[in-house]
Design a protein around this motif. Sequence first.
Motif, PDB file in Angstrom:
ATOM      1  N   GLY C  12      89.292  55.385 -54.139  1.00 47.89           N
ATOM      2  CA  GLY C  12      88.805  56.005 -52.917  1.00 47.89           C
ATOM      3  C   GLY C  12      87.287  56.021 -52.899  1.00 47.89           C
ATOM      4  O   GLY C  12      86.617  55.626 -53.863  1.00 47.89           O
ATOM      5  N   CYS C  13      86.771  56.505 -51.790  1.00 44.56           N
ATOM      6  CA  CYS C  13      85.326  56.689 -51.611  1.00 44.56           C
ATOM      7  C   CYS C  13      84.779  57.605 -52.699  1.00 44.56           C
ATOM      8  O   CYS C  13      85.368  58.641 -52.998  1.00 44.56           O
ATOM      9  N   ARG C  14      83.642  57.233 -53.304  1.00 46.28           N
ATOM     10  CA  ARG C  14      82.983  58.052 -54.348  1.00 46.28           C
ATOM     11  C   ARG C  14      83.922  58.362 -55.509  1.00 46.28           C
ATOM     12  O   ARG C  14      83.965  59.475 -56.009  1.00 46.28           O
ATOM     13  N   SER C  15      84.706  57.365 -55.892  1.00 52.00           N
ATOM     14  CA  SER C  15      85.597  57.584 -57.035  1.00 52.00           C
ATOM     15  C   SER C  15      85.031  56.935 -58.292  1.00 52.00           C
ATOM     16  O   SER C  15      85.704  56.913 -59.330  1.00 52.00           O
ATOM     17  N   GLY C  16      83.812  56.387 -58.197  1.00 52.00           N
ATOM     18  CA  GLY C  16      83.198  55.798 -59.376  1.00 52.00           C
ATOM     19  C   GLY C  16      83.512  54.324 -59.575  1.00 52.00           C
ATOM     20  O   GLY C  16      83.258  53.778 -60.655  1.00 52.00           O
ATOM     21  N   GLU C  44      71.810  54.852 -42.959  1.00 47.02           N
ATOM     22  CA  GLU C  44      72.798  55.352 -43.914  1.00 47.02           C
ATOM     23  C   GLU C  44      73.181  54.240 -44.896  1.00 47.02           C
ATOM     24  O   GLU C  44      73.265  54.456 -46.102  1.00 47.02           O
ATOM     25  N   ARG C  48      72.442  53.599 -48.999  1.00 51.38           N
ATOM     26  CA  ARG C  48      73.533  53.363 -49.951  1.00 51.38           C
ATOM     27  C   ARG C  48      73.273  52.098 -50.784  1.00 51.38           C
ATOM     28  O   ARG C  48      73.459  52.096 -51.998  1.00 51.38           O
ATOM     29  N   ARG C  51      70.575  52.754 -53.327  1.00 56.00           N
ATOM     30  CA  ARG C  51      71.059  53.557 -54.453  1.00 56.00           C
ATOM     31  C   ARG C  51      71.821  52.668 -55.440  1.00 56.00           C
ATOM     32  O   ARG C  51      71.637  52.771 -56.653  1.00 56.00           O
ATOM     33  N   GLU C 129      90.500  51.949 -51.650  1.00 61.94           N
ATOM     34  CA  GLU C 129      91.801  52.337 -51.116  1.00 61.94           C
ATOM     35  C   GLU C 129      91.533  53.087 -49.822  1.00 61.94           C
ATOM     36  O   GLU C 129      90.825  54.082 -49.817  1.00 61.94           O
ATOM     37  N   VAL C 130      92.085  52.595 -48.723  1.00 61.98           N
ATOM     38  CA  VAL C 130      91.849  53.261 -47.433  1.00 61.98           C
ATOM     39  C   VAL C 130      93.165  53.669 -46.763  1.00 61.98           C
ATOM     40  O   VAL C 130      93.171  54.167 -45.643  1.00 61.98           O
ATOM     41  N   ALA C 141      91.404  50.535 -36.264  1.00 63.72           N
ATOM     42  CA  ALA C 141      91.410  51.135 -37.603  1.00 63.72           C
ATOM     43  C   ALA C 141      92.750  50.881 -38.302  1.00 63.72           C
ATOM     44  O   ALA C 141      92.792  50.638 -39.509  1.00 63.72           O
ATOM     45  N   TYR C 144      92.697  47.306 -39.471  1.00 64.01           N
ATOM     46  CA  TYR C 144      91.814  47.199 -40.629  1.00 64.01           C
ATOM     47  C   TYR C 144      92.514  47.704 -41.890  1.00 64.01           C
ATOM     48  O   TYR C 144      92.461  47.077 -42.959  1.00 64.01           O
TER      49      TYR C 144
END
Lengths: 182, 182, 182
Positions: C12-16, C44, C48, C51, C129-130, C141, C144
Amino acid sequence: MSNTDKILILGGCRSGKSSHALQLAERMGKRRIFVATCVPHDDEMIARVDRHRQERSDTWKTLEVPVDLAGAISAHSPTVDVMLVDCLTLWLSNLLMKTPDAAKIQRMIDELADAVKAAPKAVVLVSNEVGAGIVPENRLARRYRDLAGWANQAMAAACNRVVWTVAGIPVTIKPPFQNTAP
Amino acid sequence: MSNTDKILILGGCRSGKSSHALQLAERMGKRRIFVATCVPHDDEMIARVDRHRQERSDTWKTLEVPVDLAGAISAHSPTVDVMLVDCLTLWLSNLLMKTPDAAKIQRMIDELADAVKAAPKAVVLVSNEVGAGIVPENRLARRYRDLAGWANQAMAAACNRVVWTVAGIPVTIKPPFQNTAP
Amino acid sequence: MSNTDKILILGGCRSGKSSHALQLAERMGKRRIFVATCVPHDDEMIARVDRHRQERSDTWKTLEVPVDLAGAISAHSPTVDVMLVDCLTLWLSNLLMKTPDAAKIQRMIDELADAVKAAPKAVVLVSNEVGAGIVPENRLARRYRDLAGWANQAMAAACNRVVWTVAGIPVTIKPPFQNTAP
């Protein structure tokens, strides 16, 4: 696996749940019922149902059961080797469209869990994980998400085997794997 | 498990996080504090809080801590056997509603991680996975999702045990299980 | 791990995911190409991308490849030790913005899977994973989400190793762990 296994296959959208469920079920015997909870009502859904039907061999008999899954399992499990129900999340949508009565829906979830446990032959259930995204702004979507989570917990408790699918890879999480790390 | 374990329980909505957290925490001793980050402000939330309270036995003392979790853990951990914080995702909502300052929120996340590591007794943290759905259209929701993911990573690093819950089934992912396959 | 491993890192998002992918890739040799699928077009995204660039050591050469990933892998894999592609979900967005032709996109997914399998050196793919949230109301969506799920399945099948990341913790799901429970 034994021929009375009760198996829940759970995963996100397009995670390979249905294909894996078919593979497992086809090992369990020749007399097979596919229980479709989907009553397709637009082109997108008709296409999806057709794609799934093409994936199944013609050794499957198909039942369309939008609501009374417990009744269908009780009636047919004694007569076949395996029933595959695809999927519980659409079934919950069907219930929510029929009734606003949360207690009644909860009762139907409990009845389904009981029917699965009592079934004399193998039952394979397919369900979606829908609770790992951001909280939906829409209240009905939040109610649906809660219901889906409760239904998944009830079915996971009723089944002796639970498989989490990710990117087509089945990960068996019940019985739990042995964490042998210190 | 030991009585100084720091445990993060992470999962989707209605995945059985809170129940599992309670079960784990109740094995860790009799002196228990439940830290509720939720300040209920509508009927839906009041109902949810009440349901959770009924699930707890009356051996729990409840603290409502919407913001200063690090302070609450530092102050109370020495006096009890276990503190259970439920949940971090609501705590982050509370922070976001209080301040638009991302650096300040990041600092509070770091302080919480430090407080958890330094706590002399067991701490169990409950948090939601919110990042496995489609990217939200709403910019604030995306910020929240980023923050929640960072907070979950910081807490997972601070804890010696992390449990991922799916459909009521706890899957321990830290310490990592041994993948004995070739 | 070997120096011809093909690895999919999914989460997932921000899961490393990205950090873990970098760690793995840096063990595979000194000649490294980072393939960025992101063409940043707002503040934005620029933040990202910056970073992520700061997280990489300067031993990485960066290529921006918004569309032709298969071609980039075929052309460059013979010349380096490892290529890291971050990420497939943005690549799919780029494809969807370029063409409404689902069959063409499917073909590009297949070509990428073939290029990954044929690459003479290590390839590490990062993807999101979305599909584990609520069904999106928006039809694009949903399309997608379907595409992303199919792409993840195709890449998981093409790779010999798949890692699911949760809260910064990598969980290897391919090769499958041995479930030694009865």
